[in-house]
Write a protein that holds these residues in place. Structure first.
Motif, PDB file in Angstrom:
ATOM      1  N   THR A 286      23.780   1.582 -12.292  1.00 42.51           N
ATOM      2  CA  THR A 286      25.004   0.710 -12.634  1.00 42.51           C
ATOM      3  C   THR A 286      26.006   1.568 -13.250  1.00 42.51           C
ATOM      4  O   THR A 286      25.654   2.333 -14.464  1.00 42.51           O
ATOM      5  CB  THR A 286      24.248  -0.204 -13.793  1.00 42.51           C
ATOM      6  N   ALA A 287      27.128   1.558 -12.954  1.00 44.92           N
ATOM      7  CA  ALA A 287      28.150   2.514 -13.485  1.00 44.92           C
ATOM      8  C   ALA A 287      29.385   1.764 -13.787  1.00 44.92           C
ATOM      9  O   ALA A 287      29.975   0.621 -13.028  1.00 44.92           O
ATOM     10  CB  ALA A 287      28.328   3.604 -12.270  1.00 44.92           C
ATOM     11  N   ALA A 288      30.245   2.421 -14.665  1.00 43.36           N
ATOM     12  CA  ALA A 288      31.631   1.771 -14.877  1.00 43.36           C
ATOM     13  C   ALA A 288      32.639   2.242 -13.975  1.00 43.36           C
ATOM     14  O   ALA A 288      33.488   1.473 -13.605  1.00 43.36           O
ATOM     15  CB  ALA A 288      31.886   1.988 -16.387  1.00 43.36           C
ATOM     16  N   ILE A 289      32.440   3.472 -13.743  1.00 44.83           N
ATOM     17  CA  ILE A 289      33.321   4.152 -12.681  1.00 44.83           C
ATOM     18  C   ILE A 289      32.673   5.111 -11.995  1.00 44.83           C
ATOM     19  O   ILE A 289      31.469   5.719 -12.394  1.00 44.83           O
ATOM     20  CB  ILE A 289      34.587   5.111 -13.646  1.00 44.83           C
ATOM     21  N   ILE A 290      33.201   5.301 -10.631  1.00 43.33           N
ATOM     22  CA  ILE A 290      32.309   6.528  -9.751  1.00 43.33           C
ATOM     23  C   ILE A 290      33.480   7.217  -9.153  1.00 43.33           C
ATOM     24  O   ILE A 290      34.531   6.859  -8.872  1.00 43.33           O
ATOM     25  CB  ILE A 290      31.535   5.557  -8.537  1.00 43.33           C
TER      26      ILE A 290
ATOM     27  N   ALA B  19      25.726  -0.940  -8.742  1.00 44.77           N
ATOM     28  CA  ALA B  19      26.052  -2.257  -9.506  1.00 44.77           C
ATOM     29  C   ALA B  19      27.051  -1.504 -10.705  1.00 44.77           C
ATOM     30  O   ALA B  19      27.176  -0.677 -10.786  1.00 44.77           O
ATOM     31  CB  ALA B  19      24.769  -2.675 -10.212  1.00 44.77           C
ATOM     32  N   GLY B  20      27.417  -2.416 -11.580  1.00 44.36           N
ATOM     33  CA  GLY B  20      28.005  -2.389 -12.731  1.00 44.36           C
ATOM     34  C   GLY B  20      29.832  -2.759 -12.427  1.00 44.36           C
ATOM     35  O   GLY B  20      29.969  -3.160 -11.353  1.00 44.36           O
ATOM     36  N   ALA B  21      30.449  -2.314 -13.246  1.00 40.02           N
ATOM     37  CA  ALA B  21      32.178  -2.481 -13.096  1.00 40.02           C
ATOM     38  C   ALA B  21      32.527  -1.618 -11.836  1.00 40.02           C
ATOM     39  O   ALA B  21      33.765  -1.773 -11.586  1.00 40.02           O
ATOM     40  CB  ALA B  21      32.792  -2.070 -14.196  1.00 40.02           C
TER      41      ALA B  21
ATOM     42  N   TRP C  42      32.315   0.553  -6.132  1.00 37.67           N
ATOM     43  CA  TRP C  42      31.383   1.054  -4.885  1.00 37.67           C
ATOM     44  C   TRP C  42      32.324   1.178  -3.594  1.00 37.67           C
ATOM     45  O   TRP C  42      31.459   1.177  -2.536  1.00 37.67           O
ATOM     46  CB  TRP C  42      30.214   0.385  -5.144  1.00 37.67           C
ATOM     47  N   ASP C  43      33.297   1.082  -3.555  1.00 34.79           N
ATOM     48  CA  ASP C  43      34.096   1.203  -2.239  1.00 34.79           C
ATOM     49  C   ASP C  43      34.420   2.694  -2.213  1.00 34.79           C
ATOM     50  O   ASP C  43      35.366   3.319  -2.788  1.00 34.79           O
ATOM     51  CB  ASP C  43      35.453   0.418  -2.308  1.00 34.79           C
ATOM     52  N   MET C  44      33.525   3.346  -1.234  1.00 34.72           N
ATOM     53  CA  MET C  44      33.717   4.577  -1.119  1.00 34.72           C
ATOM     54  C   MET C  44      34.236   5.067   0.388  1.00 34.72           C
ATOM     55  O   MET C  44      34.218   6.375   0.905  1.00 34.72           O
ATOM     56  CB  MET C  44      32.341   5.309  -1.296  1.00 34.72           C
ATOM     57  N   SER C  45      34.783   4.104   0.823  1.00 34.83           N
ATOM     58  CA  SER C  45      35.212   4.546   2.337  1.00 34.83           C
ATOM     59  C   SER C  45      36.456   5.107   2.383  1.00 34.83           C
ATOM     60  O   SER C  45      36.792   5.642   3.505  1.00 34.83           O
ATOM     61  CB  SER C  45      35.611   2.767   2.856  1.00 34.83           C
ATOM     62  N   ALA C  46      37.189   5.385   1.547  1.00 34.98           N
ATOM     63  CA  ALA C  46      38.406   6.567   1.718  1.00 34.98           C
ATOM     64  C   ALA C  46      37.987   7.665   1.042  1.00 34.98           C
ATOM     65  O   ALA C  46      39.064   8.710   1.156  1.00 34.98           O
ATOM     66  CB  ALA C  46      39.467   5.910   0.910  1.00 34.98           C
TER      67      ALA C  46
END
Length: 423
Positions: free
Chosen positions: A288-292, A305-307, A310-314
Motif C-alpha cells: 500500500t503506497a502513496a507514490i510509486i 494498493a493505496g493512493a 500503479w500504472d507502470m506501463s510507461a
C-alpha cells in the motif's frame, strides 16, 4: 563508589595483583580491581610511554574513560567481556579489543562517546530503566548491536554495524533522530514492548539481509542488496530498493507493507532486471503506497494498493508481469504492453544480448524462435525469466541445434519444442 586509575604501564585489567590500580591519577598502585560501582580512568599519568592493557576475564566498571599516555598510545587488548554501568568515553587509542560490551545502567542520562574510534565488539544495551545517548558517530565494524531493555538514543549521529537486534520482551525504546544507520541486518522480529521513534532517520543495507521490522513504523529504508527480504507487517515513510548488476536480483516480501510516502523500485538495467515477489508462490503480498517510482522491475504475486496509480506501463526500462499480480483494476495494463519477440539470424545467440523484435523478452511477451540455423548452432538462455509462451515451431538447422540453459529459468506460458532439438 570509588575511583580507579590505571598506573604502571602494561598489565591485565583483572590481574590477581592490584599493582596497576590506584585511587588517584598517577597515584600509588595496590588498590582493588574495579567493581560495577567504581569509575575507571586511563589517562596521561597511567604511563609515560606506550603500553598495553588486556582484558583477560570479565571486567566491570561504572563510568569508563580511556585515553592515551603522555607519549605514545594505549593499546586496549583482549577478548573477555566488559560490563559498563555508567558513561563510556574512549579516545583515539590503539584498539585490538574484541570482547563483548554490555551497557547495564539502570538510570537514564548516560552518554557514549567514541571520538572517532572504530569498535569491533558485540554490544548489548540491557539495563532496566537505563538510558544512553550517543555523543558522536559510532562505527562498530561488522559487530552487532542489540537493544534488550532500556532506552537508546542515537541522537542523529551516523551508526555503522553488523546486525542490529531488538531482542526479547524487556521494555525498550529506540530513538533514531536524524541518524543514518548502515547495517547488515535489521532484526526486530519477535520482540515485544518496543517503542521505535524513527523520526527522520534512514536505515541503509547493501547486503542480502532479512529486514525483520517487527511490525514497527520506520522512516526511510534503503536497500541495495541482491536478494533481500522484508518480514513482518511494517510501515515505512519511504522504501527504496535498487537492484544489483546481476540478473538474479530479487526483493521478497513475506508480509504486507504500508508505505505512506514513496515506494521506489529500480532495476539495474533492462537485462539485469529486478524481481519483486512474495515469499510464497501463489500467495499475494499487498504493498500500500502513496507514490510509486518503478522501472526495470518484474512483479510476481504482488497486490498494489493505496493512493498510487500503479500504472507502470510507461516505464522506460519496462515492467514485467510474472503473474499473480493485482494492481488495482488495471490488470495487464499496469505493465508494459506485451509484444511477441521473434528471434533473427542463422547463427548462435544468447538470450540477453540477441536482437529480438523490439527488446529482450519480458515475462508477458510470447517468444518465437523459427530461425533457419546453420551448422551446429547454440541458443543460450541466460535470463531467469525467458518470456510467456516459447515456440520453436519452424526452426530448422543443418546438422545440430542446442538450447542451453546457463541459469535457473522460468517460463510463464506454454512451451512448444521441435523434433531433434537438443536441450
Amino acid at each position: 563508589m570509588a575511583s580507579r586509575f590505571w598506573v604502571g604501564g602494561t598489565g591485565n585489567w583483572d590481574a590477581s595483583t592490584t599493582t596497576n590500580w590506584a585511587a588517584t591519577s598517577g597515584g600509588a598502585g595496590g588498590e582493588t580491581v574495579p567493581t560495577a560501582s567504581d569509575d575507571v580512568t586511563f589517562d596521561t599519568l597511567s604511563n609515560a610511554t606506550a603500553y598495553t592493557v588486556t582484558i583477560t576475564a570479565t571486567a566491570d566498571c561504572a563510568n569508563l574513560v580511556i585515553g592515551n599516555p603522555l607519549a605514545g598510545a594505549l593499546t586496549l587488548a583482549g577478548s573477555s567481556a566488559l560490563n559498563i554501568y555508567g558513561n563510556f568515553n574512549i579516545a583515539d587509542i590503539t584498539r585490538t579489543y574484541t570482547g563483548a560490551i554490555t551497557f547495564r545502567a539502570t538510570t537514564t542520562g548516560k552518554t557514549i562517546t567514541f571520538n572517532g574510534e572504530t569498535m569491533a565488539s558485540t554490544t548489548t544495551f540491557n539495563g532496566v530503566g537505563g538510558g544512553w545517548t550517543l555523543q558522536d558517530a559510532w562505527n562498530n565494524g561488522s559487530a552487532s548491536i542489540t537493544l534488550t531493555s532500556g532506552t537508546l538514543n542515537t541522537n542523529g549521529v551516523t551508526v555503522t554495524c553488523g546486525n542490529f537486534f531488538g531482542n526479547g520482551s524487556g521494555t525498550k525504546t529506540l530513538t533514531l533522530g536524524a541518524s543514518s544507520l548502515t547495517v547488515t541486518q535489521w532484526a526486530f522480529t519477535g520482540q515485544t514492548n518496543t517503542t521505535l521513534n524513527a523520526n527522520t532517520s534512514t536505515i541503509n543495507c547493501s547486503t542480502n539481509n532479512q529486514f525483520g521490522g517487527g511490525g514497527l513504523t520506520y522512516n526511510n529504508y534503503v536497500n541495495t542488496g541482491t536478494v533481500p527480504q522484508i518480514d513482518d507487517v511494517n510501515t515505512f515513510a519511504n522504501l527504496t530498493w535498487t537492484g544489483p548488476a546481476a540478473k538474479t536480483g530479487a526483493l521478497t516480501f513475506s508480509a504486507n507493507q504500508t508505505i505512506t510516502g514513496t515506494l521506489t523500485l529500480t532495476g539495474n538495467s533492462v537485462i539485469n532486471r529486478g524481481l519483486v515477489k512474495s515469499s510464497v508462490l501463489g500467495t499475494a503480498r499487498t504493498l500500500t503506497a502513496a507514490i510509486i517510482v518503478v522501472d526495470k522491475i518484474d512483479f510476481e504475486d504482488i497486490t498494489g494498493a493505496g493512493a498510487a496509480s500503479w500504472d507502470m506501463s510507461a516505464a522506460v526500462g519496462y515492467t514485467g508481469n510474472c503473474g499473480g499480480n493485482s494492481m488495482k483494476a488495471l490488470g495487464d495494463a499496469a505493465f508494459t504492453t506485451a509484444a511477441t519477440q521473434t528471434a533473427t539470424g542463422t547463427v548462435s545467440f544468447t538470450w540477453s544480448t540477441h536482437g529480438w523484435t523490439s527488446r529482450v523478452p519480458l515475462p508477458q511477451d510470447d517468444v518465437v524462435v523459427n530461425n533457419a540455423f546453420g551448422t551446429s548452432q547454440t541458443v543460450t538462455a541466460d535470463m531467469p525469466r525467458l518470456g510467456k509462451s516459447i515456440d520453436w515451431t519452424g526452426a530448422t538447422w543443418t546438422t545440430a541445434l542446442t538450447w542451453a540453459m546457463s541459469t535457473a529459468t522460468s517460463i510463464f506460458g506454454s512451451l512448444t519444442m521441435v523434433n531433434s532439438l537438443t536441450m
